[in-house]
Design a protein around this motif. Structure first.
Motif, PDB file in Angstrom:
ATOM      1  N   ASN A  96       0.883  -1.123  -0.003  1.00 10.06           N
ATOM      2  CA  ASN A  96       0.105   0.089   0.007  1.00 10.06           C
ATOM      3  C   ASN A  96       0.861   1.440   0.027  1.00 10.06           C
ATOM      4  O   ASN A  96       0.454   2.305  -0.476  1.00 10.06           O
ATOM      5  N   LEU A  98       2.166   2.348  -3.643  1.00 16.41           N
ATOM      6  CA  LEU A  98       1.323   2.818  -4.299  1.00 16.41           C
ATOM      7  C   LEU A  98       0.933   4.217  -4.147  1.00 16.41           C
ATOM      8  O   LEU A  98       0.723   4.996  -4.814  1.00 16.41           O
ATOM      9  N   THR A 115       1.433   8.274  -6.249  1.00 17.41           N
ATOM     10  CA  THR A 115       0.236   9.037  -6.644  1.00 17.41           C
ATOM     11  C   THR A 115       0.584  10.307  -6.985  1.00 17.41           C
ATOM     12  O   THR A 115      -0.182  11.164  -7.555  1.00 17.41           O
ATOM     13  N   CYS A 155       0.862  -3.389 -15.522  1.00  9.40           N
ATOM     14  CA  CYS A 155       0.944  -3.927 -14.179  1.00  9.40           C
ATOM     15  C   CYS A 155       1.531  -5.171 -14.105  1.00  9.40           C
ATOM     16  O   CYS A 155       1.455  -6.259 -14.810  1.00  9.40           O
ATOM     17  N   GLY A 190       2.025  -3.326  -9.473  1.00  6.86           N
ATOM     18  CA  GLY A 190       0.891  -2.475  -9.467  1.00  6.86           C
ATOM     19  C   GLY A 190       1.280  -0.969  -9.053  1.00  6.86           C
ATOM     20  O   GLY A 190       0.373  -0.315  -9.057  1.00  6.86           O
ATOM     21  N   SER A 191       2.561  -0.657  -9.084  1.00  7.73           N
ATOM     22  CA  SER A 191       3.145   0.483  -8.615  1.00  7.73           C
ATOM     23  C   SER A 191       2.699   1.702  -9.465  1.00  7.73           C
ATOM     24  O   SER A 191       2.296   2.694  -9.216  1.00  7.73           O
ATOM     25  N   GLY A 234      -0.915   1.809 -10.032  1.00  9.91           N
ATOM     26  CA  GLY A 234      -1.765   2.698  -9.065  1.00  9.91           C
ATOM     27  C   GLY A 234      -1.287   4.206  -8.939  1.00  9.91           C
ATOM     28  O   GLY A 234      -2.281   5.145  -8.506  1.00  9.91           O
ATOM     29  N   LEU A 246      -4.855   5.759  -9.289  1.00  6.63           N
ATOM     30  CA  LEU A 246      -5.746   5.804  -8.078  1.00  6.63           C
ATOM     31  C   LEU A 246      -6.250   7.349  -7.956  1.00  6.63           C
ATOM     32  O   LEU A 246      -7.382   7.376  -7.403  1.00  6.63           O
ATOM     33  N   SER A 257      -0.645  -6.417  -6.476  1.00  9.48           N
ATOM     34  CA  SER A 257      -1.124  -5.462  -5.346  1.00  9.48           C
ATOM     35  C   SER A 257      -2.393  -5.893  -4.760  1.00  9.48           C
ATOM     36  O   SER A 257      -3.272  -5.922  -5.475  1.00  9.48           O
ATOM     37  N   ILE A 268      -4.537  -3.673  -3.573  1.00  8.82           N
ATOM     38  CA  ILE A 268      -5.327  -2.705  -3.754  1.00  8.82           C
ATOM     39  C   ILE A 268      -5.915  -2.888  -5.240  1.00  8.82           C
ATOM     40  O   ILE A 268      -7.146  -2.861  -5.531  1.00  8.82           O
ATOM     41  N   ILE A 269      -5.086  -3.194  -6.144  1.00  6.11           N
ATOM     42  CA  ILE A 269      -5.336  -3.434  -7.559  1.00  6.11           C
ATOM     43  C   ILE A 269      -6.209  -4.752  -7.781  1.00  6.11           C
ATOM     44  O   ILE A 269      -7.218  -4.629  -8.498  1.00  6.11           O
TER      45      ILE A 269
END
Length: 426
Positions: free
Chosen positions: A227, A230, A234, A259, A262-263, A266, A270, A335, A337-338
């Motif tokens: 988390n 990512l 942002t 991906c 996921g960095s 994201g 995001l 990730s 989140i992803i």
């Protein structure tokens, strides 16, 4: 969507004073909370004390934070200003080559010292560890972008940096080792105990974690998936929001990025999550199709089972992907989140074969003048598909993608493609 103001501008820059001073935390915007990571031994949710042997306390706090915004330390901003804000570019020549009705923009993360988006998280991770008195970091790297970025970041704070590089990429990309060593990093091929193994990110993570937990002066730094990584990325999407407005756009219709863990996806996508009218699209390799063919379940983040288990899309922590040139996308998981966004239908995912990726990269290089990293080509291949779809439907679709890194250290891959020797895998 209304057309932007009539302009021939192709580059939209921000003054350094517009550099975001806080990271966007997506946690409050998720439909439901993330499932907690589980301890590898007890299978119980992990707490801060469980993570303390590996990560700085500030990073552990960010990993679990529900605050909508997290301030970026001034000492981190001082380093980010070496290259940020990065340009937003209107890809007019690509639009013309495709004959599309779409408007295509890319965020150019290749201008960083390391040539990719990776320093956006490497710098704060190095800073927080140095602030805590840690003097040495270990990490894994696939294609070498993350190892390069962390070596650079460690040099800014006088830290040692030990990089375990996936053996296949170590052999494919010898000059990655040179640039890491130039910044003071040490680089060894992984897995260290099996010289005949092509390696995987999961195995390299195991090597790096094993090293870190054995020393009091050392922490581990991860380049994707988690988390807080990512979160740091942002800055990409936050800058893009300002730049699209200056280009006369209300919003993008679709945001695209490659991906692996996921960095970079994201990072660019995001900040647009709260707007339900913006589609989010992940592009992955067909030979490592985590999001498109993986299982959504708890799994280890590494091969040896040292790390906490995370609920994510996974191909199995013992999966060894084929040796495609996009080494940064050769990871068995994604990730949380992803994975959650894809599982819930808020984000889409597509997979591309290696030759199609290089075909897209060569077109992009010939019309836009930039040589993309193999990872970036997965996003470009999806952009081309989206542009053709917009044209077929006669839509003025606004496409934003993350140009996550250059391919100037990937020339051996281009040599294979141009000679007709590049193998499609699977």
């Amino acid at each position: 969507m209304a057309a932007p103001a009539d302009t021939t501008d192709t580059r939209f820059s921000l003054p350094q004073s517009a550099l975001p001073t806080a990271w966007f935390n997506v946690a409050p915007h998720l439909a439901s909370p993330l499932d907690p990571p589980l301890h590898p031994g007890t299978r119980e949710p992990v707490g801060p004390d469980d993570l303390a042997p590996l990560f700085a306390q500030e990073l552990i706090g960010q990993e679990m934070s529900a605050d909508p915004w997290i301030d970026i330390p001034g000492e981190v901003l001082d380093v980010l200003r070496l290259w940020r804000p990065t340009p937003l570019v209107r890809a007019r020549r690509l639009e013309a080559a495709l004959g599309t009705t779409a408007r295509i923009y890319f965020k150019d993360e290749s201008v960083s010292p390391a040539g990719s988006h990776k320093p956006n998280s490497a710098v704060p991770q190095a800073f927080y560890n140095a602030k805590e008195g840690i003097t040495r970091l270990t990490t894994e790297t696939g294609a070498g972008q993350w190892g390069t970025a962390l070596s650079f970041a460690a040099a800014q704070y006088d830290l040692e940096c030990a990089v375990y590089m996936v053996r296949k990429s170590f052999e494919q990309k010898p000059y990655r080792k040179v640039i890491m060593e130039t910044w003071g990093g040490t680089v060894v091929p992984s897995p260290i105990d099996d010289p005949g193994h092509p390696g995987s990110l999961g195995a390299a993570i195991s090597d790096a974690v094993r090293d870190a937990v054995g020393r009091d002066d050392t922490h581990y730094a991860l380049g994707s998936v988690l988390n807080h990584v990512l979160l740091h990325q942002t800055v990409i999407g936050l800058e893009a929001q300002q730049q699209l407005a200056s280009a006369g756009e209300t919003r993008p219709d679709v945001v695209i990025a490659p991906c692996g863990g996921g960095s970079n996806l994201g990072g660019v996508a995001l900040p647009f999550l709260p707007d339900p009218s913006v589609r989010l699209l992940a592009a992955e390799p067909a030979s490592c199709p985590t999001l498109t063919q993986g299982r959504y379940e708890y799994d280890f983040g590494d091969t040896a089972g040292f790390t906490p288990l995370m609920n994510m899309y996974t191909l199995g922590h013992d999966f060894v992907p084929p040796g495609i040139h996009a080494g940064g996308l050769r990871y068995h998981g994604d990730s949380p989140i992803i994975s959650k966004l894809v599982h819930e239908g808020r984000m889409e995912a597509v997979a591309h074969r290696q030759r199609a990726v290089f075909e897209a990269n060569v077109l992009f290089a010939r019309v836009e003048g930039k040589l993309p990293a193999p990872e970036a080509g997965h996003g470009i291949a999806s952009v081309i598909q989206e542009a053709h779809d917009a044209t077929a439907k006669n839509e003025e679709r606004v496409i934003l993608f993350n140009y996550c890194g250059h391919g100037l250290l990937d020339l051996a891959a281009y040599q294979e493609y141009l000679a007709g020797d590049l193998v499609d895998e699977p």
